[in-house]
Scaffold this motif. Sequence first.
Motif, PDB file in Angstrom:
ATOM      1  N   TYR A  20      22.092  38.294 -20.576  1.00  0.00           N
ATOM      2  CA  TYR A  20      22.062  38.102 -22.023  1.00  0.00           C
ATOM      3  C   TYR A  20      23.402  37.667 -22.613  1.00  0.00           C
ATOM      4  O   TYR A  20      23.511  37.529 -23.846  1.00  0.00           O
ATOM      5  CB  TYR A  20      21.582  39.391 -22.695  1.00  0.00           C
ATOM      6  N   GLY A  21      24.393  37.450 -21.776  1.00  0.00           N
ATOM      7  CA  GLY A  21      25.677  36.984 -22.283  1.00  0.00           C
ATOM      8  C   GLY A  21      26.465  38.034 -23.041  1.00  0.00           C
ATOM      9  O   GLY A  21      27.388  37.697 -23.808  1.00  0.00           O
ATOM     10  N   ALA A  22      26.125  39.292 -22.870  1.00  0.00           N
ATOM     11  CA  ALA A  22      26.861  40.375 -23.524  1.00  0.00           C
ATOM     12  C   ALA A  22      28.230  40.535 -22.866  1.00  0.00           C
ATOM     13  O   ALA A  22      28.458  40.107 -21.736  1.00  0.00           O
ATOM     14  CB  ALA A  22      26.073  41.676 -23.429  1.00  0.00           C
ATOM     15  N   THR A  23      29.145  41.198 -23.570  1.00  0.00           N
ATOM     16  CA  THR A  23      30.507  41.341 -23.068  1.00  0.00           C
ATOM     17  C   THR A  23      30.980  42.790 -23.136  1.00  0.00           C
ATOM     18  O   THR A  23      30.419  43.610 -23.883  1.00  0.00           O
ATOM     19  CB  THR A  23      31.485  40.493 -23.885  1.00  0.00           C
ATOM     20  N   SER A  24      32.018  43.067 -22.376  1.00  0.00           N
ATOM     21  CA  SER A  24      32.632  44.395 -22.406  1.00  0.00           C
ATOM     22  C   SER A  24      33.178  44.712 -23.794  1.00  0.00           C
ATOM     23  O   SER A  24      33.124  45.866 -24.240  1.00  0.00           O
ATOM     24  CB  SER A  24      33.749  44.473 -21.365  1.00  0.00           C
ATOM     25  N   ALA A  25      33.707  43.712 -24.477  1.00  0.00           N
ATOM     26  CA  ALA A  25      34.227  43.941 -25.820  1.00  0.00           C
ATOM     27  C   ALA A  25      33.117  44.384 -26.769  1.00  0.00           C
ATOM     28  O   ALA A  25      33.318  45.254 -27.631  1.00  0.00           O
ATOM     29  CB  ALA A  25      34.902  42.677 -26.346  1.00  0.00           C
ATOM     30  N   GLU A  26      31.925  43.801 -26.624  1.00  0.00           N
ATOM     31  CA  GLU A  26      30.800  44.232 -27.445  1.00  0.00           C
ATOM     32  C   GLU A  26      30.395  45.656 -27.094  1.00  0.00           C
ATOM     33  O   GLU A  26      30.078  46.465 -27.973  1.00  0.00           O
ATOM     34  CB  GLU A  26      29.611  43.290 -27.251  1.00  0.00           C
ATOM     35  N   LEU A  27      30.419  45.979 -25.814  1.00  0.00           N
ATOM     36  CA  LEU A  27      30.075  47.336 -25.385  1.00  0.00           C
ATOM     37  C   LEU A  27      31.057  48.353 -25.967  1.00  0.00           C
ATOM     38  O   LEU A  27      30.689  49.491 -26.239  1.00  0.00           O
ATOM     39  CB  LEU A  27      30.083  47.418 -23.854  1.00  0.00           C
TER      40      LEU A  27
ATOM     41  N   PHE B 164      11.005  41.533 -15.256  1.00  0.00           N
ATOM     42  CA  PHE B 164      10.085  41.000 -16.261  1.00  0.00           C
ATOM     43  C   PHE B 164      10.653  41.294 -17.642  1.00  0.00           C
ATOM     44  O   PHE B 164      11.584  42.091 -17.790  1.00  0.00           O
ATOM     45  CB  PHE B 164       8.687  41.610 -16.114  1.00  0.00           C
ATOM     46  N   ARG B 165      10.107  40.655 -18.635  1.00  0.00           N
ATOM     47  CA  ARG B 165      10.561  40.882 -20.011  1.00  0.00           C
ATOM     48  C   ARG B 165       9.867  42.126 -20.562  1.00  0.00           C
ATOM     49  O   ARG B 165       8.654  42.119 -20.800  1.00  0.00           O
ATOM     50  CB  ARG B 165      10.267  39.666 -20.893  1.00  0.00           C
ATOM     51  N   TYR B 166      10.638  43.158 -20.743  1.00  0.00           N
ATOM     52  CA  TYR B 166      10.097  44.452 -21.168  1.00  0.00           C
ATOM     53  C   TYR B 166       9.854  44.478 -22.675  1.00  0.00           C
ATOM     54  O   TYR B 166      10.729  44.147 -23.477  1.00  0.00           O
ATOM     55  CB  TYR B 166      11.080  45.564 -20.789  1.00  0.00           C
ATOM     56  N   THR B 167       8.642  44.851 -23.035  1.00  0.00           N
ATOM     57  CA  THR B 167       8.297  45.149 -24.423  1.00  0.00           C
ATOM     58  C   THR B 167       7.591  46.493 -24.414  1.00  0.00           C
ATOM     59  O   THR B 167       6.573  46.648 -23.733  1.00  0.00           O
ATOM     60  CB  THR B 167       7.365  44.080 -25.023  1.00  0.00           C
ATOM     61  N   PRO B 168       8.104  47.499 -25.133  1.00  0.00           N
ATOM     62  CA  PRO B 168       7.479  48.821 -25.073  1.00  0.00           C
ATOM     63  C   PRO B 168       6.053  48.807 -25.592  1.00  0.00           C
ATOM     64  O   PRO B 168       5.760  48.206 -26.632  1.00  0.00           O
ATOM     65  CB  PRO B 168       8.389  49.691 -25.953  1.00  0.00           C
ATOM     66  N   THR B 169       5.167  49.443 -24.849  1.00  0.00           N
ATOM     67  CA  THR B 169       3.762  49.551 -25.242  1.00  0.00           C
ATOM     68  C   THR B 169       3.564  50.785 -26.120  1.00  0.00           C
ATOM     69  O   THR B 169       4.449  51.623 -26.259  1.00  0.00           O
ATOM     70  CB  THR B 169       2.868  49.665 -24.007  1.00  0.00           C
TER      71      THR B 169
ATOM     72  N   LEU C 152      18.128  51.897 -27.179  1.00  0.00           N
ATOM     73  CA  LEU C 152      17.739  51.162 -28.382  1.00  0.00           C
ATOM     74  C   LEU C 152      16.632  50.151 -28.071  1.00  0.00           C
ATOM     75  O   LEU C 152      15.689  49.991 -28.859  1.00  0.00           O
ATOM     76  CB  LEU C 152      18.961  50.446 -28.965  1.00  0.00           C
ATOM     77  N   GLU C 153      16.744  49.491 -26.934  1.00  0.00           N
ATOM     78  CA  GLU C 153      15.718  48.505 -26.561  1.00  0.00           C
ATOM     79  C   GLU C 153      14.459  49.187 -26.029  1.00  0.00           C
ATOM     80  O   GLU C 153      13.345  48.739 -26.315  1.00  0.00           O
ATOM     81  CB  GLU C 153      16.297  47.540 -25.523  1.00  0.00           C
ATOM     82  N   ARG C 154      14.639  50.259 -25.289  1.00  0.00           N
ATOM     83  CA  ARG C 154      13.479  50.942 -24.706  1.00  0.00           C
ATOM     84  C   ARG C 154      12.568  51.489 -25.791  1.00  0.00           C
ATOM     85  O   ARG C 154      11.332  51.507 -25.633  1.00  0.00           O
ATOM     86  CB  ARG C 154      13.943  52.061 -23.779  1.00  0.00           C
ATOM     87  N   PHE C 155      13.133  51.947 -26.892  1.00  0.00           N
ATOM     88  CA  PHE C 155      12.315  52.567 -27.945  1.00  0.00           C
ATOM     89  C   PHE C 155      12.083  51.643 -29.140  1.00  0.00           C
ATOM     90  O   PHE C 155      11.629  52.095 -30.194  1.00  0.00           O
ATOM     91  CB  PHE C 155      12.943  53.894 -28.370  1.00  0.00           C
ATOM     92  N   GLY C 156      12.374  50.361 -28.963  1.00  0.00           N
ATOM     93  CA  GLY C 156      11.955  49.384 -29.951  1.00  0.00           C
ATOM     94  C   GLY C 156      12.770  49.323 -31.229  1.00  0.00           C
ATOM     95  O   GLY C 156      12.294  48.776 -32.239  1.00  0.00           O
ATOM     96  N   PHE C 157      13.981  49.839 -31.217  1.00  0.00           N
ATOM     97  CA  PHE C 157      14.833  49.707 -32.401  1.00  0.00           C
ATOM     98  C   PHE C 157      15.368  48.281 -32.517  1.00  0.00           C
ATOM     99  O   PHE C 157      15.742  47.837 -33.607  1.00  0.00           O
ATOM    100  CB  PHE C 157      15.987  50.710 -32.348  1.00  0.00           C
ATOM    101  N   CYS C 158      15.431  47.598 -31.393  1.00  0.00           N
ATOM    102  CA  CYS C 158      15.782  46.182 -31.392  1.00  0.00           C
ATOM    103  C   CYS C 158      15.082  45.544 -30.198  1.00  0.00           C
ATOM    104  O   CYS C 158      14.522  46.244 -29.347  1.00  0.00           O
ATOM    105  CB  CYS C 158      17.298  45.971 -31.325  1.00  0.00           C
ATOM    106  N   GLY C 159      15.101  44.235 -30.129  1.00  0.00           N
ATOM    107  CA  GLY C 159      14.407  43.528 -29.071  1.00  0.00           C
ATOM    108  C   GLY C 159      15.207  43.469 -27.781  1.00  0.00           C
ATOM    109  O   GLY C 159      16.393  43.813 -27.723  1.00  0.00           O
ATOM    110  N   LEU C 160      14.561  43.001 -26.745  1.00  0.00           N
ATOM    111  CA  LEU C 160      15.182  42.888 -25.432  1.00  0.00           C
ATOM    112  C   LEU C 160      16.379  41.927 -25.499  1.00  0.00           C
ATOM    113  O   LEU C 160      16.271  40.818 -26.021  1.00  0.00           O
ATOM    114  CB  LEU C 160      14.158  42.368 -24.428  1.00  0.00           C
ATOM    115  N   GLY C 161      17.523  42.381 -24.994  1.00  0.00           N
ATOM    116  CA  GLY C 161      18.727  41.570 -24.998  1.00  0.00           C
ATOM    117  C   GLY C 161      19.462  41.539 -26.325  1.00  0.00           C
ATOM    118  O   GLY C 161      20.482  40.847 -26.458  1.00  0.00           O
TER     119      GLY C 161
END
Length: 389
Positions: free
Chosen positions: A162-169, A268-273, A307-316
């Motif tokens: 996803y192009g994320a960085t350590s600085a963002e982390l 695969f692209r995870y979307t919580p059910t 945050l992604e697992r519980f749907g607060f934001c989308g994958l990546g």
Amino acid sequence: MTIRDRTAIVGVGTSRFSKAPTDTPMRLAAQAFKSALADGGVGRDEVDGLVINIGWPLGVDYDRFAEALGLRIRFADQSWTHGRFVGPTLQHAAMAVATGLARCVACVCGVSFIQERGLLGGPGDFEGTREEGGTHEENPVYGLTAPAAGAALSAQRYFALYGATSAELGAVPIAFRKHAALNPAAIMRSPLTLEDHQASRFVVEPLHLFDCCLVSDGAAVVLVTSAERARDGARTPVFIAGMQGMRAGPDEFLFATPGLGIGQQREFRYTPTEEQLSVYRMAGVTQKDVDALYTYDAFSPLVWFVLERFGFCGLGEAAAWTQKGRIELHGELPMNTSGGLLSEAHVSGWNSIAEIVRQLRGECGERQVRGARVMQWATAWGDSTIFHS
């Protein structure tokens, strides 16, 4: 049958947290237990249930704790000695009360990670040699013996995808350090800047020192009882509204969302059910109703994954989502407002459960979340509990 609002937390207590060995796990746990009793106005003899998720050699076992504190227990439960079981352990306590197995259950965690730190990674980690691989998804065959190894693998994969960085982390530990600065009980209260984060040494690349939790000693106790009993308690009850269990299987890697492709996971692209978000249905709320979110922040990437697992934001999307103060005290979704494992103390997540209770009772002073009514505990491995006042 639903467990919604049938049980509540009536009292919480903590010991002093320290980065130096000050006392035995038993003494620390006893201090927290007595504090919880006083907090909830509960007599020792009212406690007839005991659940523990960190036993020997890092913590205390249920039988010795009951003997030492003079308890008469009719329901006892103890899990594998790992912090990830904070949620399931609390859930077992609630289910025991709801089904009549106990009237008041003490969830006890008294640990010394300092005195026994040689057991976590390295040649002294006897659990790391189990046939199935390391206990934190590390692989000793390849020299990966530190608990951080599994989280580092997932972070590196996430960065690449996803192009994320350590600085963002770095936004994660920086936010939690700001919260800890407002918490007199926190171990790490000095300011943390992005420059500090980036200049700190790697533990397991790409995780820097400040992406990894504290190694500390301390204890916390949470008292769970029936909703009826809690309403007669000394303080405002905090009700357990909904919960869902920990996940396991081929698509699960402890420190990653499903689909990331780590270990034996499928890619695969995870979307919580709906089933993967059943905690909200049980509690009768949605993500938009959650005033603050708490998670097991042993390593910074776990915050993104939850945050992604519980749907607060989308994958990546979590890397960008956590910027500009969004998870800070006055942001859109405050997280780990006591400082969490990264800055308050590593009490296996129980310090965050205590913080949830204190927040919902309006007792947190400078770090109080305004108008807090609903709060959620959730982890990267899929368990969750929702609380309300």
